[in-house]
Design a protein around this motif. Structure first.
Motif, PDB file in Angstrom:
ATOM      1  N   GLN A 125       0.878  -1.171   0.000  1.00 13.79           N
ATOM      2  CA  GLN A 125       0.000   0.000   0.000  1.00 13.79           C
ATOM      3  C   GLN A 125       0.911   1.216   0.000  1.00 13.79           C
ATOM      4  O   GLN A 125       1.681   1.430   0.933  1.00 13.79           O
ATOM      5  CB  GLN A 125      -0.901  -0.007   1.243  1.00 13.79           C
ATOM      6  N   VAL A 126       0.853   2.000  -1.063  1.00 16.59           N
ATOM      7  CA  VAL A 126       1.786   3.124  -1.203  1.00 16.59           C
ATOM      8  C   VAL A 126       1.008   4.387  -1.535  1.00 16.59           C
ATOM      9  O   VAL A 126      -0.122   4.349  -2.022  1.00 16.59           O
ATOM     10  CB  VAL A 126       2.821   2.845  -2.315  1.00 16.59           C
ATOM     11  N   ALA A 127       1.653   5.508  -1.237  1.00 23.29           N
ATOM     12  CA  ALA A 127       1.070   6.792  -1.610  1.00 23.29           C
ATOM     13  C   ALA A 127       1.234   7.002  -3.109  1.00 23.29           C
ATOM     14  O   ALA A 127       2.194   6.528  -3.733  1.00 23.29           O
ATOM     15  CB  ALA A 127       1.753   7.917  -0.840  1.00 23.29           C
ATOM     16  N   HIS A 128       0.299   7.696  -3.694  1.00 30.95           N
ATOM     17  CA  HIS A 128       0.354   7.967  -5.133  1.00 30.95           C
ATOM     18  C   HIS A 128       1.565   8.841  -5.431  1.00 30.95           C
ATOM     19  O   HIS A 128       1.802   9.842  -4.741  1.00 30.95           O
ATOM     20  CB  HIS A 128      -0.933   8.663  -5.562  1.00 30.95           C
ATOM     21  N   PRO A 129       2.359   8.489  -6.427  1.00 35.26           N
ATOM     22  CA  PRO A 129       3.591   9.270  -6.686  1.00 35.26           C
ATOM     23  C   PRO A 129       3.316  10.707  -7.111  1.00 35.26           C
ATOM     24  O   PRO A 129       4.157  11.574  -6.901  1.00 35.26           O
ATOM     25  CB  PRO A 129       4.275   8.476  -7.803  1.00 35.26           C
ATOM     26  N   ASN A 130       2.160  10.967  -7.704  1.00 34.20           N
ATOM     27  CA  ASN A 130       1.885  12.312  -8.217  1.00 34.20           C
ATOM     28  C   ASN A 130       0.815  13.053  -7.447  1.00 34.20           C
ATOM     29  O   ASN A 130       0.551  14.223  -7.732  1.00 34.20           O
ATOM     30  CB  ASN A 130       1.453  12.219  -9.690  1.00 34.20           C
ATOM     31  N   ASN A 131       0.149  12.378  -6.519  1.00 37.93           N
ATOM     32  CA  ASN A 131      -0.947  13.026  -5.803  1.00 37.93           C
ATOM     33  C   ASN A 131      -0.956  12.483  -4.380  1.00 37.93           C
ATOM     34  O   ASN A 131      -1.313  11.327  -4.150  1.00 37.93           O
ATOM     35  CB  ASN A 131      -2.280  12.752  -6.506  1.00 37.93           C
ATOM     36  N   SER A 132      -0.595  13.301  -3.441  1.00 35.63           N
ATOM     37  CA  SER A 132      -0.499  12.833  -2.058  1.00 35.63           C
ATOM     38  C   SER A 132      -1.855  12.545  -1.446  1.00 35.63           C
ATOM     39  O   SER A 132      -1.942  11.928  -0.385  1.00 35.63           O
ATOM     40  CB  SER A 132       0.221  13.892  -1.199  1.00 35.63           C
ATOM     41  N   ASN A 133      -2.928  12.979  -2.092  1.00 33.18           N
ATOM     42  CA  ASN A 133      -4.266  12.731  -1.569  1.00 33.18           C
ATOM     43  C   ASN A 133      -4.827  11.403  -2.054  1.00 33.18           C
ATOM     44  O   ASN A 133      -5.995  11.118  -1.837  1.00 33.18           O
ATOM     45  CB  ASN A 133      -5.211  13.866  -1.973  1.00 33.18           C
ATOM     46  N   LYS A 134      -3.988  10.620  -2.730  1.00 30.48           N
ATOM     47  CA  LYS A 134      -4.461   9.324  -3.227  1.00 30.48           C
ATOM     48  C   LYS A 134      -3.535   8.217  -2.748  1.00 30.48           C
ATOM     49  O   LYS A 134      -2.350   8.441  -2.502  1.00 30.48           O
ATOM     50  CB  LYS A 134      -4.546   9.311  -4.754  1.00 30.48           C
ATOM     51  N   THR A 135      -4.100   7.034  -2.643  1.00 32.47           N
ATOM     52  CA  THR A 135      -3.354   5.859  -2.194  1.00 32.47           C
ATOM     53  C   THR A 135      -3.504   4.746  -3.224  1.00 32.47           C
ATOM     54  O   THR A 135      -4.573   4.594  -3.835  1.00 32.47           O
ATOM     55  CB  THR A 135      -3.868   5.378  -0.829  1.00 32.47           C
ATOM     56  N   ILE A 136      -2.436   3.978  -3.366  1.00 32.72           N
ATOM     57  CA  ILE A 136      -2.456   2.865  -4.322  1.00 32.72           C
ATOM     58  C   ILE A 136      -2.343   1.561  -3.532  1.00 32.72           C
ATOM     59  O   ILE A 136      -1.497   1.419  -2.662  1.00 32.72           O
ATOM     60  CB  ILE A 136      -1.298   2.969  -5.328  1.00 32.72           C
ATOM     61  N   PHE A 137      -3.230   0.622  -3.845  1.00 36.86           N
ATOM     62  CA  PHE A 137      -3.204  -0.714  -3.235  1.00 36.86           C
ATOM     63  C   PHE A 137      -2.865  -1.718  -4.327  1.00 36.86           C
ATOM     64  O   PHE A 137      -3.494  -1.715  -5.394  1.00 36.86           O
ATOM     65  CB  PHE A 137      -4.555  -1.055  -2.609  1.00 36.86           C
ATOM     66  N   LEU A 138      -1.902  -2.576  -4.044  1.00 34.78           N
ATOM     67  CA  LEU A 138      -1.490  -3.594  -4.999  1.00 34.78           C
ATOM     68  C   LEU A 138      -1.787  -4.971  -4.412  1.00 34.78           C
ATOM     69  O   LEU A 138      -1.406  -5.261  -3.270  1.00 34.78           O
ATOM     70  CB  LEU A 138       0.006  -3.475  -5.310  1.00 34.78           C
ATOM     71  N   PHE A 139      -2.461  -5.807  -5.205  1.00 36.21           N
ATOM     72  CA  PHE A 139      -2.773  -7.175  -4.801  1.00 36.21           C
ATOM     73  C   PHE A 139      -2.316  -8.129  -5.893  1.00 36.21           C
ATOM     74  O   PHE A 139      -2.246  -7.752  -7.073  1.00 36.21           O
ATOM     75  CB  PHE A 139      -4.282  -7.360  -4.587  1.00 36.21           C
ATOM     76  N   THR A 140      -2.061  -9.346  -5.490  1.00 32.34           N
ATOM     77  CA  THR A 140      -1.732 -10.378  -6.470  1.00 32.34           C
ATOM     78  C   THR A 140      -2.404 -11.670  -6.064  1.00 32.34           C
ATOM     79  O   THR A 140      -2.577 -11.949  -4.866  1.00 32.34           O
ATOM     80  CB  THR A 140      -0.208 -10.583  -6.581  1.00 32.34           C
ATOM     81  N   GLN A 141      -2.801 -12.446  -7.034  1.00 37.89           N
ATOM     82  CA  GLN A 141      -3.444 -13.739  -6.788  1.00 37.89           C
ATOM     83  C   GLN A 141      -2.699 -14.781  -7.611  1.00 37.89           C
ATOM     84  O   GLN A 141      -2.860 -14.841  -8.839  1.00 37.89           O
ATOM     85  CB  GLN A 141      -4.922 -13.686  -7.176  1.00 37.89           C
ATOM     86  N   ALA A 142      -1.861 -15.579  -6.940  1.00 41.29           N
ATOM     87  CA  ALA A 142      -1.038 -16.546  -7.659  1.00 41.29           C
ATOM     88  C   ALA A 142      -1.782 -17.837  -7.940  1.00 41.29           C
ATOM     89  O   ALA A 142      -1.415 -18.574  -8.850  1.00 41.29           O
ATOM     90  CB  ALA A 142       0.222 -16.844  -6.848  1.00 41.29           C
ATOM     91  N   VAL A 143      -2.831 -18.138  -7.166  1.00 46.37           N
ATOM     92  CA  VAL A 143      -3.612 -19.346  -7.410  1.00 46.37           C
ATOM     93  C   VAL A 143      -4.588 -19.070  -8.546  1.00 46.37           C
ATOM     94  O   VAL A 143      -5.235 -18.019  -8.581  1.00 46.37           O
ATOM     95  CB  VAL A 143      -4.376 -19.767  -6.142  1.00 46.37           C
ATOM     96  N   LEU A 144      -4.682 -19.988  -9.477  1.00 45.79           N
ATOM     97  CA  LEU A 144      -5.580 -19.796 -10.619  1.00 45.79           C
ATOM     98  C   LEU A 144      -7.026 -19.714 -10.135  1.00 45.79           C
ATOM     99  O   LEU A 144      -7.510 -20.622  -9.455  1.00 45.79           O
ATOM    100  CB  LEU A 144      -5.439 -20.960 -11.606  1.00 45.79           C
TER     101      LEU A 144
END
Length: 1871
Positions: A259-278
């Motif tokens: 979970q990281v702050a948006h590189p260009n907008n501090s008022n936004k947050t980025i969530f990254l998920f991954t699903q390795a199981v098919l």
């Protein structure tokens, strides 16, 4: 079929498989999603040209395939359902047509709504040889029996390099698939959040483009961008400072990466998920919002079987619900540990639960994530909710093992997956709540199954049904499936070597995690095979009865003791209610497969005299049998006061004191032994305990056994009736520790009401050792003992039992029937006592006198309970308890007296309520209202008390105890109330007279626009159900005499009469509803029904409910079957060959060549002598269609196309003569082969043709789509009684093969034509989208591909050997017969010299212009076809020279003198249009003759007088517009297709033309507006034209400008003006439609806020003396109405300006916060909603039908063959075509017909403008003096004449009377 094979076949069919998908989305909580998805596919075929994906609702912005921009079509059939013009669309009688269109649209969307063309730059390279996918490489299991040898048949698929498809899209205010929950005026405190929702079966495709298939799995990546906070950021705080704002959290399937702050907008947050199981896209979900997080700690006591760490579990809820989260999820970790221990490791990495608002279902289970409704959250004071929540959450977690990780292999295996999830959930609940609870629930579920499974339900597994189970069937499957698994477990456990399913399930789950279970798809066959391997028991017989069969057995047992044999004789009879019910119904019996007789073993347990239970097994193999069961002891039953009895009691006492030895004898002791109040004599008297009489004791002592239990091991789902004396049932109840045995005993005793039974049941309630649910059942059973015969002893015992919760009476001898029951303060700490107390309340309310009334003391009892209830010191909520009292009070106040003799209907039941009754009702209402008011101030859990109060009034209203008026419920139906409260209020409202116009309007508004999907669906369903109830309740009393007579005539003796009576009663009820003035004839209902159903934003379930309502209330309009096909864009399906010959009338109509070959083997049919060498077979397009593509999804592939060839400088006619015989007969003469050749060549067919035809026929017969074409149609067998009325020339593969072998074909083209005739017949007779129609298209695609190869091969062979020369009336004879030759003589044969270029349009949707990158043809860029060998030098301006019979002057001369023609260097078409193309790339869409041709003929007779005048007008237009064209092309691409329609309408003719070269006149600056990039290029022009040719087009008066002028100002009302560009205004004026304006005004005047606008402002009376000083142009609705009546408005825009003037004046004079401004805003909101509807312009039903007839006539006319299909520049060798004619301007008859069918034309002028544009394009590209130019003029004259005749007839009909046909008239009335 093995799942590997079935999935492999699906990939082969589709052309690719999925590998990975990435989704990147930014979420705007105002209702918008936007971003992109990247789908990695692995092609499985080098022929892949089109990728079909599912995508609804989304707006696709652009698509990039492997780094190259790709063309695509996005067509959502469900969103584009049209019912014609507005007046027609509102015709409620057309609801069956709408239903069919919806079905068709749903079927059309199955293959995919998004079609993507793979760019030519993307090459499909095969990456070595390997299996198609990793999942197919694991071959562990042997093939299933039903697919022997399938591995070798399919083999491994070639693997190609992966391709990444990048799709940028957005989603705004979605209807399905995604839910935005935001605050509103009604719910201001709602927390904004958003989540994926299972609102429909295809909800996944509604928020992301994908392959929406549960079996298509891949890995996933997710990236979400959300606002950091949903609240406004506080600028005064630093970011580091903590604030009250709750950060936005995204929870998604898969594992959180970061979970990281948006590189260009501090008022936004980025969530990254991954699903390795098919996983499948259907198992992907996410939620975003300011959630509160609760991390559930690991279970310290649990041992992880694998030694690994326990999975992380997190719970999320909305702010304000944190206090409920911990108590609601307290058992989830325990469940996780239990499942992991018993069934193997958790298949994913973590587990999340998110509790969200407004869920349409209780849960949405996805991989690692469950979205759950907030309704199941509860606090620490919840009791009932806690039990329900634990069930729901444990089931949600179980679904991660089976349901998400393991999926059903086919839909018929869904029972297994759902059943396993519920089964293992039950096992955990057994651990949580105990074995008694588990077995009690199983028994109750079994009883529900027995009630359902009586012939109405199908088997739980139906392998022959490919579709998912119906929504009405699924609950039954989910109920029966875990029971079937339970009895299977019991039977497997009996084998001795097995532990039942406890050994099978871990093996299955392990195979899924290890990859042994292919694709993790579990089939019933695999499951049963595993059971057989593990247990050694063959479950096939079990499966046939319980899994593949329906129904349950009903047993009748009786037992008697045979002293002589010392055995118990047990007689068994078995029946199958389901089989009996369907015995006379052959169809239902075949579908539901009821089992006539169930076999198996049943365990019985005989408790003999010494108390020892002996088990015996009955082997059931016949419906009736008598068994002799050996008896083991001599003892008789233990008699009271005997030594044995006393010894047993002493042993029990010792056991109670801790004596272990004595405890072994406890089985003989009554469960209630030692109950103090039961042992004291005084207490026994107080409780009126009855003892056994001496006679009873004697009978009991004579019995040889205590009791017998049937099916003691619970191995059957069966209704078992076993009759034994009541004392045995009492013994079973008191001594058998099995809760099921106790339940059976209570049920049996309740049917034998005696004093002993009442005392026994009372004791059961008192003894706390019984499971509390058994005690509740005993309390309910006491009602049967509360009868007059027993002096209401049961009621006395109920009161006595409840008295323990009340203050004791001062007088111990107080009569309980007169006592005032004042309850003690509540204390629900003892949960079993709490449930028993509720059961007593419910039981007391069911006591009745013989007259059906409840005793007054009972009603007063409930008043006291409500009045004196005290919950102040209770740690638990009493909301559910109060609700049960209110419900019981409602039930107690209603009489249950049945109708007396003569009272035929319930509506006539007499209500003899005394004043005392009414007074008690009044007191009860007072208490209920008090609690309802309290619930507003101090809400109960989910307002359960308010719901109970509403149901209270509902019951009393139905019983006529209170006035049944909507005002009681109406306030609670409004938004702002809790959803369940609203549902209860609507239920009450629907039992009132809700069908008054005002309430019905409100109901439809709720259905269409309510913010809650749950409410919309519930209200829509209730509308249908309530009508049946209202009829039954007598609210609609029409035709009561009919009902009475029906009931009187039915004597009950005949089953047939009974069925007939029921059917007649149903028909009578429907008639009552339809004839009722306030229901079936209700104008509000008729006004809103279809508009709501046709609304593309309506919920799918609501839509079906509305259509069901329409079926019930609205008589459907009579329709003819052919009209069904109108909505599918189509080209003629019948072969046009016959008509085409007619085209060339100037030529001698003698020759009937079916195919024209320029250099092949001798052809039997004469051919047209038009440049044989120039005939060229068009090459395959760069995008050949693949087998996986479906024509319905893509551009309709023309079945035939005109092939043009470049002229050969030498004599063309001679070449034709030399190349092929014109008459069939000479061929046999030339070759002596027919003599010695087999019979198959007796008709003149060459050996090569014969071999090719046989080969083609063999392949056709082996094709999987050919099954229905293998034999002739049998009208009886195939259920097509009218087949031969519609199809006059039937054909099938069997007949074609017979003709081939009998020598009835002259060449291979005759064989091909018979095949096309067969396909044409199939398309003509069957509806588009039907199975037969789809199979026909698939077979046609297959054939045309094979034919292309065959044709190329044979033509090469033909060119290799010199063809025989037969000159017989060569050029002149134009085939008159309708064979295949239309105009061009070279339909099939290829010129010897030219190179073949088969034209194959890619199966790409209409959005794909096949010619994106124009590929210059090898010869010259100007010739349409070039002959590779000679490479003739084209003249400066090559044009298409076409011989068309319909051209009056030029053509006759050309056709008659074949020698004169060669002089011209222009290209002559050598292919007959109908069959010109030997290698059609795919079948065209079916053409439907909807009858409009006949209507047209009537119109033509009236309208001839206007033709010449209009031609003159058009001619003038043409002259003004014929100037330069080069400048126009630069702007063509900027013109939208919709602008064409605007320019064509009379009101929009003033539209300014786009800027062009300064030299051009205004009219010419607007070239024919372009087609959307979606539509294929027109095929109007067949030749390329140089700039000089275009300039020369100016010589022709009408040609090139016609279309352009049409586009600019096609006003038919003022013909002379179109050619004058000056009068145009920059603003488009729409002629006034007074009716629509009045409707808008009427709608506005109905608004309460419009009162102040209804008349002019009076400065004095209205208190605004300065009004006219500030407002210079006053206006009001009254004045507008007057102006409308006086005809003062000339345009719709004038009317709109006045409405805006009214509102702007109001805002100008008043302040924004003033009331008038608020009114203006409200009125404006409604106006903005209604105005687009008024401005919507569509052709009327009659106009559209007539224009369709004109189009049919044009297509059938041979002169139109050039214009029938879109131009394919690549195939025709004119790559510069779209440089001259922009794609947007391309038009052809098929494109115009499609737009006409889909209501894209507002006016006749717009339609005519399109035709003009088509003709102008042809003249512009080819030149006015060319053959194409002359043909263009001919077709223009034809359609202008037809349109002129139609217009004069149409205007005449309008003057004479109402609109043309009765159907439109009816629609107008309705609207």
């Amino acid at each position: 079929m093995d799942s590997r094979i079935s999935l492999q076949r699906e990939h082969v069919r589709r052309g690719f498989s999925l590998s990975h998908q990435k989704v990147v989305l930014e979420i705007d909580f105002s209702g918008v999603l936007w971003g992109y998805t990247e789908i990695t596919i692995v092609p499985t075929s080098s022929e892949l040209r089109t990728v079909h994906l599912h995508s609804r609702q989304c707006t696709i912005h652009n698509i990039i395939v492997a780094g190259h921009p790709a063309e695509f079509i996005h067509h959502d059939p469900l969103a584009n359902i049209s019912m014609g013009a507005q007046a027609e669309a509102q015709d409620c009688h057309r609801h069956p047509e709408l239903k069919r269109k919806i079905y068709s649209a749903m079927q059309e969307g199955d293959e995919g709504e998004l079609s993507i063309a793979i760019p030519a730059e993307v090459s499909l390279k095969q990456a070595s040889q390997s299996s198609s996918s990793a999942m197919f490489g694991r071959d562990v299991f042997t093939p299933e029996p039903q697919t022997p040898g399938s591995y070798g048949g399919i083999g491994s698929l070639p693997e190609f390099a992966p391709i990444v498809i990048h799709i940028a899209y957005s989603l705004r205010n979605p209807v399905d698939g995604f839910e935005f929950v935001v605050p509103s005026d009604s719910y201001p405190f709602r927390v904004p959040h958003a989540y994926t929702t299972p609102s429909s079966a295809d909800s996944a495709r509604c928020w992301v483009p994908c392959i929406d298939n549960v079996w298509e799995k891949c890995t996933w990546e997710f990236e979400f961008v959300v606002p950091r906070y949903l609240e406004e950021p506080d600028l005064n705080h630093d970011d580091d400072e903590t604030s009250d704002a709750i950060p936005t959290i995204v929870v998604c399937s898969g594992e959180l990466v970061e979970q990281v702050a948006h590189p260009n907008n501090s008022n936004k947050t980025i969530f990254l998920f991954t699903q390795a199981v098919l996983i499948s896209v259907q198992h992907v979900a996410f939620a975003a919002g300011p959630f509160h997080l609760l991390s559930i700690p690991p279970d310290v006591a649990a041992e992880e079987p694998t030694g690994g760490s326990q999975p992380l579990i997190h719970a999320f809820c909305l702010p304000g619900q944190e206090q409920y989260l911990s108590s609601s999820t307290s058992t989830v970790r325990t469940a996780m540990s239990f499942y992991a221990t018993e069934f193997g490791s958790y298949p994913f990495g973590s587990y999340k639960m998110v509790f969200v608002d407004q869920m349409p279902t209780q849960r949405f289970d996805s991989a690692t994530l469950s979205l759950i409704t907030t309704d199941i959250l509860h606090g620490d004071d919840g009791i009932e909710q806690a039990i329900e929540t634990r069930h729901a959450l444990s089931h949600a977690l179980a679904c991660q093992w089976v349901g998400i990780n393991i999926i059903p292999k086919t839909w018929s295996d869904l029972w297994l997956v759902n059943g396993l999830a519920l089964y293992i959930t039950g096992l955990f609940i057994r651990k949580l709540f105990g074995n008694n609870d588990y077995r009690f629930r199983l028994k109750k579920d079994m009883q529900r199954v027995l009630e359902w499974d009586v012939g109405l339900m199908p088997p739980i597994c139906q392998p022959q049904v490919p579709d998912p189970p119906d929504a009405a069937t699924l609950p039954f499957i989910n109920l029966k499936a875990p029971l079937v698994l339970h009895i299977l477990d019991r039977r497997l456990g009996k084998s001795g070597t097995s532990l039942g399913l406890s050994r099978v399930l871990p093996k299955l789950f392990l195979s899924a995690i290890s990859g042994e279970l292919l694709n993790n798809a579990l089939s019933t066959h695999t499951f049963l095979r595993t059971c057989r391997k593990v247990s050694g028991v063959d479950p096939r017989s079990f499966a046939e009865q319980w899994i593949y069969g329906s129904g349950c057995p009903s047993f009748a047992f009786s037992a008697s003791f045979n002293r002589k044999k010392m055995a118990v004789e047990i007689t068994m009879r078995q029946e199958s209610p389901a089989h009996t019910a369907l015995e006379q119904n052959e169809v239902s019996r075949v579908l539901n497969k009821p089992v006539p007789f169930f076999e198996g073993q049943m365990t019985i347990r005989i408790h003999e005299a010494d108390g020892t239970p002996y088990e015996h097994v009955l082997d059931i193999r016949s419906p009736f049998k008598r068994y002799e069961v050996p008896f083991n002891t001599k003892y008789k039953r233990v008699r009271r006061n005997t030594k044995r009895y006393l010894a047993r009691q002493a042993a029990a006492q010792a056991a109670a004191e801790g004596d272990a030895e004595a405890a072994e004898a406890i089985g003989m002791i009554d469960i209630g032994f030692g109950l103090e109040i039961w042992e004291k004599e005084q207490e026994r008297e107080n409780w009126k305990v009855a003892d056994w009489t001496e006679e009873d004791e004697a009978i009991m002592s004579g019995a040889t056994y205590e009791w017998i239990r049937m099916d003691a091991d619970f191995e059957w789902i069966a209704n078992i009736k076993f009759d034994q004396p009541d004392f045995m049932w009492v013994s079973q109840l008191q001594r058998d520790r099995d809760v099921v045995a106790q339940l059976e005993a209570v049920s049996a005793l309740s049917e034998k009401p005696t004093a002993i039974v009442s005392s026994t049941l009372t004791k059961t309630v008192l003894v706390s050792n019984y499971y509390y649910r058994i005690r509740c059942e005993a309390a309910s059973a006491l009602v049967n003992c509360a009868i007059h015969r027993l002096d209401f002893l049961g009621l006395f015992h109920l009161f006595k039992l409840f008295l323990r919760n009340c203050y004791e009476p001062e007088d111990q001898n107080q009569d309980l029937f007169t006592h005032k029951y004042v309850p003690k303060p509540n204390d629900f700490s003892d949960l079993p006592e709490y449930f028993v107390r509720k059961a007593l309340v419910s039981a007391i309310s069911q006591v009745r006198f013989d007259n059906g009334k409840t005793p007054s003391v009972v009603r007063q009892f409930f008043i006291d309970q409500l009045r004196y209830n005290d919950n102040t010191s209770n740690p638990y909520s009493d909301g559910f308890y109060i609700s049960s009292i209110i419900s019981a009070a409602a039930h107690a106040n209603v009489s249950t007296a049945p109708p007396e003799r003569g009272e035929l209907l319930p509506t006539e039941t007499r209500s003899d309520y005394s004043p005392e009754d009414m007074e008690l009702v009044k007191q009860t209402r007072t208490e209920v209202d008090r609690y309802r008011s309290m619930d507003r101030l101090i809400p109960s859990p989910h307002n359960i008390v308010t719901i109970a109060a509403l149901e209270f009034y509902m019951v009393l209203g139905a019983a006529n105890l209170v006035p049944s008026h909507p005002r009681i419920f109406f306030p609670f139906t409004r938004e702002g109330n809790y959803s369940q409260v609203r549902i209860a209020a609507f239920d009450g409202l629907f039992l009132t007279k809700w069908h008054s116009p005002q309430i019905m309007r409100y109901i439809f508004a709720i259905i269409a626009h309510d913010s809650s999907r749950t409410i919309r669906r519930h209200v829509a369903r209730s509308v249908c159900y309530s009508l049946a109830l209202l009829v039954q309740m007598g609210e609609m009393k029409a035709s009561l005499k009919e009902s009475e007579s029906l009931l009187i005539e039915e004597d009950g003796n005949s089953q047939e009469k009974l069925k007939e009576a029921k059917k007649s009663e149903m028909e009578t009820m429907i008639k009552i509803l339809r004839k009722d003035r306030e229901v079936g004839k209700n104008e509000v209902l008729r006004e809103f029904l279809i508009p709501i159903a046709i609304n593309s934003e309506i919920d799918h379930e609501v839509r079906w409910c509305i259509l069901k309502l329409a079926d019930l209330l609205i008589r459907p309009v009579e329709e003819s079957p052919p009209s069904v096909k109108i909505h599918i864009p189509s080209t003629p399906i019948t072969e046009v060959p016959p008509t085409l010959p007619i085209v060339v009338k100037p030529l001698p109509p003698k020759v009937v060549p079916k195919t024209v070959k320029s250099g092949g083997p001798p052809i039997k049919k004469p051919s047209l002598t038009l440049n044989p060498p120039t005939k060229v077979k068009l090459p395959a397009s760069s995008h050949p269609s693949t087998p996986a593509t479906k024509p319905s999804q893509v551009v309709e592939i023309p079945k035939r196309a005109v092939a043009f060839a470049t002229p050969d400088p030498p004599i063309k006619i001679k070449a034709l003569k030399v190349s092929k015989p014109i008459i069939a007969k000479p061929v046999p003469k030339v070759n002596a082969k027919p003599v010695h050749v087999p019979k198959a060549q007796s008709g003149g067919m060459s050996l090569n043709d014969l071999r090719a035809s046989r080969n083609a026929l063999k392949k056709l017969q082996a094709n999987k789509h050919a099954r229905i074409f293998l034999q002739p149609v049998d009208p009886i067998r195939d259920h097509a009684p009218n087949y031969f009325d519609i199809i006059k020339d039937p054909m099938d593969l069997c007949t074609s093969g017979a003709k081939l072998e009998d020598g009835m074909y002259k060449d291979r083209f005759a064989f091909r034509d018979d095949f096309r005739l067969m396909i044409s017949n199939a398309k003509r007779y069957n509806l588009p989208g039907s199975f037969a129609h789809t199979e026909a298209i698939a077979l046609e695609i297959f054939f045309e591909k094979q034919w292309t190869v065959i044709n190329k091969t044979l033509e090469a062979a033909d060119r290799a050997r010199p063809p025989p020369v037969h000159v017989v009336e060569e050029p002149k004879p134009i085939q008159k017969p309708p064979p295949v030759v239309k105009v061009a003589p070279t339909p099939k044969l290829k010129p010897p010299v030219p190179k073949a270029f088969p034209r194959i349009l890619p199966p790409i949707p209409k959005a794909f212009p096949v010619t994106t990158p124009p590929i210059p043809s090898p010869g010259s860029s100007k010739k349409i076809d070039q002959t590779p060998a000679p490479t003739p030098v084209p003249p400066p301006r090559p044009t298409i020279k076409l011989k068309v019979g319909s051209q009056s002057k030029p053509l006759p001369t050309e056709t008659t003198s074949a020698t004169s023609k060669p002089k011209k260097p222009k290209v002559k078409p050598t292919a007959s249009p109908p069959s010109a193309l030997e290698t059609p790339s795919g079948p065209p869409p079916p053409y439907v003759d909807d009858g409009s041709h006949d209507i047209l003929q009537e119109v033509l007779a009236i309208e001839r007088e206007k033709n010449e005048q209009r031609q003159r007008v058009h001619s003038d237009k043409g002259r003004t517009g014929v100037t330069q064209h080069s400048g126009k092309r630069k702007k063509d691409d900027d013109i939208d297709e919709d602008e064409i329609l605007q320019l064509a309408t009379p009101a929009k003719k003033e539209r300014p033309s786009p800027p062009g070269p300064a030299t051009q006149k205004p009219p010419n600056t607007v070239p024919a507006p372009g087609v959307r990039t979606i539509l294929p290029a027109i095929k109007v022009k067949k030749d390329k034209i140089s700039e000089s040719s275009r300039s020369s087009a100016n010589n022709s008066p009408a040609p090139s400008t016609k279309g352009k002028e049409k586009e600019i100002s096609p006003s038919r009302q003022a013909p002379p003006q179109p050619s004058q560009p000056k009068p145009r205004k920059p603003v488009h004026a729409t002629p006034i439609n007074e009716r629509k304006c009045k409707e808008v005004l009427k709608t506005l005047l109905k608004l309460p806020e419009s009162v102040i606008f209804r008349q002019p402002v009076d400065p004095i009376n209205d208190g605004c003396p300065t009004y006219y000083d500030e407002i210079s142009h006053p206006m009001d609705f009254g004045t507008m109405n007057t102006r409308l009546d006086a005809g003062k408005y000339t345009s719709m825009e004038d009317f709109k300006r006045d409405v805006e003037l009214v509102l702007n004046n109001c805002r100008k004079f008043n302040r924004p916060e003033d009331y008038p401004t608020t009114c203006a805003n409200a009125v404006e909101k409604v106006f903005k909603r209604e105005w687009p509807k008024a401005m919507e312009r569509k052709l009327s039903w009659q106009e559209k039908r007539s224009l369709q007839g004109i189009m049919t006539t044009l297509v059938k006319d041979p002169i139109s063959f050039v214009f029938r299909e879109p131009v394919d520049p690549i195939a025709l060798g004119i790559p510069q075509y779209h440089d001259i004619i922009p794609k947007k301007d391309a038009r052809d008859l098929r494109t115009i017909r499609q737009k006409l069918d889909s209501d894209r034309y507002d006016t006749l002028e717009a339609f005519e403008a399109e035709l003009d544009l088509m003709v102008d394009n042809a003249i512009k590209f080819n030149g006015a003096e060319t053959d194409i130019g002359l043909v263009s003029v001919g077709i223009r004259d034809l359609y202008r004449r037809l349109l002129s005749e139609f217009k004069s007839s149409h205007s005449k009909k309008r003057k004479d009377g109402e609109h043309g046909t009765p159907q439109p008239t009816k629609k107008l009335k309705i609207s």
